[in-house]
Design an enzyme around this catalytic site. Structure first.
Site, PDB file in Angstrom:
ATOM      1  N   GLY A 205       0.614  -4.901  10.833  1.00 31.44           N
ATOM      2  CA  GLY A 205       1.887  -4.439  10.049  1.00 31.44           C
ATOM      3  C   GLY A 205       2.080  -2.934   9.654  1.00 31.44           C
ATOM      4  O   GLY A 205       1.113  -2.271   9.145  1.00 31.44           O
TER       5      GLY A 205
ATOM      6  N   LYS B 278       0.827  -1.167  -0.080  1.00 33.59           N
ATOM      7  CA  LYS B 278       0.016   0.001   0.037  1.00 33.59           C
ATOM      8  C   LYS B 278       0.885   1.304  -0.096  1.00 33.59           C
ATOM      9  O   LYS B 278       0.712   2.310  -0.946  1.00 33.59           O
ATOM     10  CB  LYS B 278      -1.132   0.211   1.282  1.00 33.59           C
ATOM     11  CG  LYS B 278      -2.139  -1.114   1.235  1.00 33.59           C
ATOM     12  CD  LYS B 278      -2.691  -1.116   2.462  1.00 33.59           C
ATOM     13  CE  LYS B 278      -3.784  -2.282   2.568  1.00 33.59           C
ATOM     14  NZ  LYS B 278      -4.440  -2.342   3.615  1.00 33.59           N
TER      15      LYS B 278
ATOM     16  N   ALA C 242      -0.340   0.594   6.360  1.00 35.23           N
ATOM     17  CA  ALA C 242      -0.888  -0.076   7.467  1.00 35.23           C
ATOM     18  C   ALA C 242      -1.777  -1.324   7.138  1.00 35.23           C
ATOM     19  O   ALA C 242      -2.579  -1.099   6.180  1.00 35.23           O
ATOM     20  CB  ALA C 242      -1.467   0.799   8.146  1.00 35.23           C
ATOM     21  N   ASP C 243      -1.589  -2.488   7.825  1.00 33.62           N
ATOM     22  CA  ASP C 243      -2.720  -3.490   7.663  1.00 33.62           C
ATOM     23  C   ASP C 243      -2.638  -4.260   8.945  1.00 33.62           C
ATOM     24  O   ASP C 243      -1.766  -4.318   9.700  1.00 33.62           O
ATOM     25  CB  ASP C 243      -2.238  -4.176   6.446  1.00 33.62           C
ATOM     26  CG  ASP C 243      -3.434  -5.103   5.717  1.00 33.62           C
ATOM     27  OD1 ASP C 243      -3.769  -6.326   6.453  1.00 33.62           O
ATOM     28  OD2 ASP C 243      -4.245  -4.557   4.908  1.00 33.62           O
ATOM     29  N   GLN C 244      -3.653  -5.136   8.918  1.00 37.29           N
ATOM     30  CA  GLN C 244      -3.706  -5.938  10.032  1.00 37.29           C
ATOM     31  C   GLN C 244      -4.538  -7.280   9.656  1.00 37.29           C
ATOM     32  O   GLN C 244      -5.452  -7.321   8.730  1.00 37.29           O
ATOM     33  CB  GLN C 244      -4.617  -5.101  11.121  1.00 37.29           C
ATOM     34  CG  GLN C 244      -4.961  -6.212  12.245  1.00 37.29           C
ATOM     35  CD  GLN C 244      -5.537  -5.549  13.528  1.00 37.29           C
ATOM     36  OE1 GLN C 244      -6.834  -5.404  13.233  1.00 37.29           O
ATOM     37  NE2 GLN C 244      -4.994  -5.103  14.810  1.00 37.29           N
TER      38      GLN C 244
END
Length: 197
Positions: free
Chosen positions: A110, A57, A73-75
């Site tokens: 992350g 991203k 950002a990611d989860q």
């Protein structure tokens, strides 16, 4: 501040965390195909997948804004070793929450900071959450009142709201559970001189 900070995410909770911390930023949402990336990297553990998605991203947005720092950002959510995805329909939430009842799962956050299409910092932080053995009557009430929480997050809950009632114990930092580990990010932004130290 020497450069703009761009958040490559449409997540309202991540935006709120940054605003509450007094961080100036702009929002340019990436349009990375997460499903395609997950398929292409099926061998990755859920924690590593969160970092991969965050990098993808940030790098996508950075390609159009190379002079700025871009935060991706990611989860991901892991239940019994399996990577789960957000539910496409509210009607599926009952089965997911029933499967989670009385068990634990992991949330893997992350983060990646990218400048000029180069990752200058990344971070991964995991949390474990224990879902209490709630009653069917509670589940009925929750499903009737949770609203968009059921499809907006992979676990069908918003921990910062009504979803807190699902849990009996958590092992993790609050902001990391919400998907944006704040203190490590603030240190990185200070180290990179994006914010005052």
């Amino acid at each position: 501040m020497t450069a703009r900070l761009i958040l490559a995410s449409g997540s309202h909770i991540r935006q709120q965390i940054l605003r509450d911390a007094g961080i100036a930023f702009e929002i340019i949402k990436s349009d990375v195909d997460e499903d395609e990336l997950k398929q292409a990297h099926r061998e990755l553990k859920p924690a590593a997948m969160a970092v991969l998605l965050a990098n993808a991203k940030a790098n996508q947005v950075s390609s159009a804004h190379p002079e700025d720092f871009v935060l991706g950002a990611d989860q991901t959510m892991e239940l019994d070793g399996e990577l789960l995805d957000k539910l496409p329909q509210r009607e599926l939430a009952r089965a997911r929450l029933t499967a989670m009842r009385g068990t634990s799962h992991q949330l893997h956050s992350g983060l990646a900071l990218v400048c000029a299409n180069k990752t200058v910092w990344e971070h991964q932080q995991s949390s474990t959450l224990w879902v209490r053995p709630f009653s069917d009557a509670f589940l009925d009430i929750y499903l009737a009142t949770a609203g968009e929480e059921l499809t907006a997050s992979v676990g069908a809950y918003a921990y910062e709201g009504l979803g807190a009632q699902l849990f009996e114990r958590v092992d993790g930092e609050f902001h990391a559970i919400l998907g944006l580990p704040l203190l490590p990010l603030l240190k990185a932004l200070r180290d990179l001189r994006v914010i005052a130290s």
